[in-house]
Design a protein around this motif. Structure first.
Motif, short mmCIF file in Angstrom:
data_model
loop_
_atom_site.label_atom_id
_atom_site.label_comp_id
_atom_site.label_asym_id
_atom_site.label_seq_id
_atom_site.Cartn_x
_atom_site.Cartn_y
_atom_site.Cartn_z
N LYS A 121 68.59 25.96 70.00
CA LYS A 121 69.02 27.26 69.29
C LYS A 121 69.85 27.00 68.12
O LYS A 121 69.92 27.77 67.04
N ILE A 122 70.52 25.68 68.31
CA ILE A 122 71.30 25.71 66.85
C ILE A 122 70.64 25.49 65.44
O ILE A 122 71.07 25.80 64.25
N GLU A 175 70.50 28.60 63.58
CA GLU A 175 72.03 30.06 63.60
C GLU A 175 71.80 30.04 62.10
O GLU A 175 71.09 28.91 61.87
N ASP A 209 68.11 35.42 67.83
CA ASP A 209 68.89 34.56 68.70
C ASP A 209 68.85 34.97 69.91
O ASP A 209 69.83 34.43 70.61
#
Length: 157
Positions: free
Chosen positions: A7-8, A11, A100
């Protein structure tokens, strides 16, 4: 792939994420556009910022640098922008703020995989303007992989 592990990569950092398909020609561009027309997506085509009809033959768009062209592809809350910069490369971009959760990431991965299968081409997702730093890669016959390059750049393991 597990969302917590990658998920980074999505970001928000003020930049987009680019998607590239390399080593294409006008016939591959046409297959790509024909495929996009057939999927469940909201398509909007702009010439110099004006909404207009997407031409049936994409050759005139790809080879012309006379006007800025943009095709937006709406996929369940994610907008994929298709730019017509080079005839030998398909370049798209996404806004990481739209990615997200794992479900939305899977929409992007599904899109990359489907395009790669239809074109029988590698599809990479990179930081903006950094095509030499792929984050994710679809390979025909292999599938999508997280290359984990940015995990180290972001300071996590």
């Amino acid at each position: 792939m597990i969302w917590e592990d990658y998920k980074i990569e999505f970001e928000p950092d003020g930049s987009l994420r680019d998607i590239y398909i390399k080593d294409v020609d006008l016939s591959v561009w046409q297959v790509f556009i024909d495929f996009i027309r057939g999927i469940d997506a909201a398509l909007n085509y702009f010439v110099e910022g004006e909404l207009t009809e997407l031409p049936s033959s994409i050759a005139e768009v790809v080879v012309s640098q006379d006007h800025p062209y943009l095709l937006t592809i709406g996929l369940n809350g994610i907008t994929v922008n298709c730019h017509f910069f080079l005839s030998e490369e398909i370049e798209l971009d996404i806004d990481p703020r739209e990615i997200d959760n794992e479900g939305k990431a899977n929409i992007v991965f599904g899109f990359m995989s489907n395009v790669g299968r239809v074109l029988n081409k590698e599809v990479i997702l990179t930081p903006e303007n950094a095509e030499e730093q792929p984050i994710f890669k679809y390979e025909p016959g292999v599938g999508i992989k997280h290359l984990a390059l940015n995990k180290f750049r972001h300071g996590t393991r």
